[in-house]
Design a protein around this motif. Structure first.
Motif, short mmCIF file in Angstrom:
data_model
loop_
_atom_site.label_atom_id
_atom_site.label_comp_id
_atom_site.label_asym_id
_atom_site.label_seq_id
_atom_site.Cartn_x
_atom_site.Cartn_y
_atom_site.Cartn_z
N GLN A 16 39.38 36.41 55.72
CA GLN A 16 40.66 35.74 55.80
C GLN A 16 40.84 35.12 57.18
OE1 GLN A 16 44.01 38.28 55.15
NE2 GLN A 16 45.49 36.77 55.81
N VAL A 22 40.27 39.67 52.74
CA VAL A 22 41.04 39.86 51.51
C VAL A 22 40.05 40.17 50.40
CG1 VAL A 22 43.07 38.50 52.10
CG2 VAL A 22 41.08 37.35 51.15
N TYR A 23 40.46 40.99 49.44
CA TYR A 23 39.54 41.43 48.39
C TYR A 23 40.34 41.90 47.17
CZ TYR A 23 40.77 46.03 50.32
OH TYR A 23 41.45 47.14 50.77
N SER A 24 39.63 42.06 46.04
CA SER A 24 40.24 42.61 44.83
C SER A 24 39.90 44.09 44.72
CB SER A 24 39.72 41.87 43.59
OG SER A 24 40.21 40.56 43.52
N GLN A 32 44.16 44.05 41.78
CA GLN A 32 45.14 43.42 42.66
C GLN A 32 44.44 42.94 43.93
OE1 GLN A 32 48.06 42.90 41.51
NE2 GLN A 32 48.28 44.43 39.88
N ILE A 33 45.11 42.02 44.65
CA ILE A 33 44.57 41.50 45.91
C ILE A 33 45.09 42.33 47.07
CG2 ILE A 33 44.28 39.47 47.37
CD1 ILE A 33 43.13 39.15 44.55
N THR A 47 49.41 41.64 46.11
CA THR A 47 49.90 41.28 44.78
C THR A 47 50.21 42.55 44.00
OG1 THR A 47 47.71 41.26 43.73
CG2 THR A 47 48.47 39.20 44.74
N LYS A 53 43.95 40.09 39.12
CA LYS A 53 43.89 39.01 40.11
C LYS A 53 42.53 39.04 40.79
CE LYS A 53 48.49 39.91 39.79
NZ LYS A 53 49.07 41.09 39.12
N ARG A 54 41.88 37.87 40.85
CA ARG A 54 40.52 37.83 41.37
C ARG A 54 40.30 36.58 42.23
NH1 ARG A 54 37.38 39.68 35.78
NH2 ARG A 54 38.20 41.80 35.75
N PRO A 56 40.07 35.85 45.58
CA PRO A 56 41.04 35.49 46.61
C PRO A 56 40.46 34.50 47.61
CG PRO A 56 40.13 37.64 47.07
CD PRO A 56 39.60 37.25 45.72
N LEU A 65 47.61 32.35 50.39
CA LEU A 65 46.62 33.00 49.56
C LEU A 65 46.52 32.28 48.22
CD1 LEU A 65 44.75 35.45 48.84
CD2 LEU A 65 46.81 36.56 47.94
N TYR A 67 44.57 32.53 44.48
CA TYR A 67 43.79 33.42 43.62
C TYR A 67 43.98 33.03 42.16
CZ TYR A 67 48.20 35.90 42.69
OH TYR A 67 49.49 36.21 42.33
#
Length: 207
Positions: A16, A22-24, A32-33, A47, A53-54, A56, A65, A67
């Motif tokens: 980021q 940032v990751y799922s 979620q992120i 999130t 959610k994928r 990002p 952000l 996604y």
């Protein structure tokens, strides 16, 4: 948590800004992120709610952000104000993948799957409002994994219907000229990217 530090837009995690990713993460029943500070290892959830959610993607300054959900819906979220809900964009374009920010953070490059043809997709570009939408490619079969090389130059993968290869192509976004193939043959040339130095050289030479 499942974390991959890869440069591809299809990766679950991405840098980021300096010191943060940032990751799922599978959080309860849904992906979620999250964001994590690499120094402190402290994480914060960005999130919530139903739907996975994928992919990002953050702007370089870490304020926005981008996604997609498992239903291929695209969302923008202002990280400066998490009280404001995410905003869905491009609601009328169907299945969207491979979203990428432009260097100036004013445009989004993405793959759109065609609903009228099987295994067929094209590369599109939009502004943040989702109003100035442009189709950049209209080739047979699959076009995907597009990357900005400069403000008006992109690199993407195209499926060759004759050799069944997946090859690298290049396209000027401000020109009606056809895209140009960079590789050919029954090979899989995928996940294109360019070092920062190469992007600067391309920008100076062609833009």
């Amino acid at each position: 948590a499942l974390v991959f530090l890869l440069s591809s837009g299809s990766a679950f995690a991405q840098k980021q800004m300096a010191g943060e990713i940032v990751y799922s993460q599978l959080t309860g029943e849904f992906w979620q992120i999250w964001a994590m500070d690499l120094e402190t290892k402290q994480a914060r959830q960005l999130t919530d709610g139903p739907a996975d959610k994928r992919s990002p993607q953050c702007t370089a300054d870490g304020t926005q952000l981008l996604y997609r959900t498992a239903n291929a819906e695209l969302f923008l979220r202002d990280l400066r104000n998490l009280q404001q809900p995410p905003r869905q964009i491009l609601t009328n374009l169907g299945t969207i993948m491979d979203q990428q920010w432009s260097a100036d953070q004013q445009k989004i490059l993405f793959t759109r799957m065609r609903s009228d043809l099987l295994d067929d997709s094209d590369i599109w570009q939009t502004d943040l409002a989702g109003e100035a939408i442009t189709e950049l490619t209209n080739l047979p079969a699959l076009q995907y994994q597009a990357q900005f090389l400069g403000k008006k130059d992109i690199l993407f993968v195209s499926q060759d219907t004759r050799s069944q290869g997946h090859n690298l192509w290049r396209k000027k976004t401000d020109s009606a000229a056809e895209p140009l193939p960079l590789t050919k043959g029954p090979f899989y040339d995928v996940f294109p990217d360019a070092p920062a130095k190469a992007r600067v050289e391309i920008r100076q030479r062609f833009i």
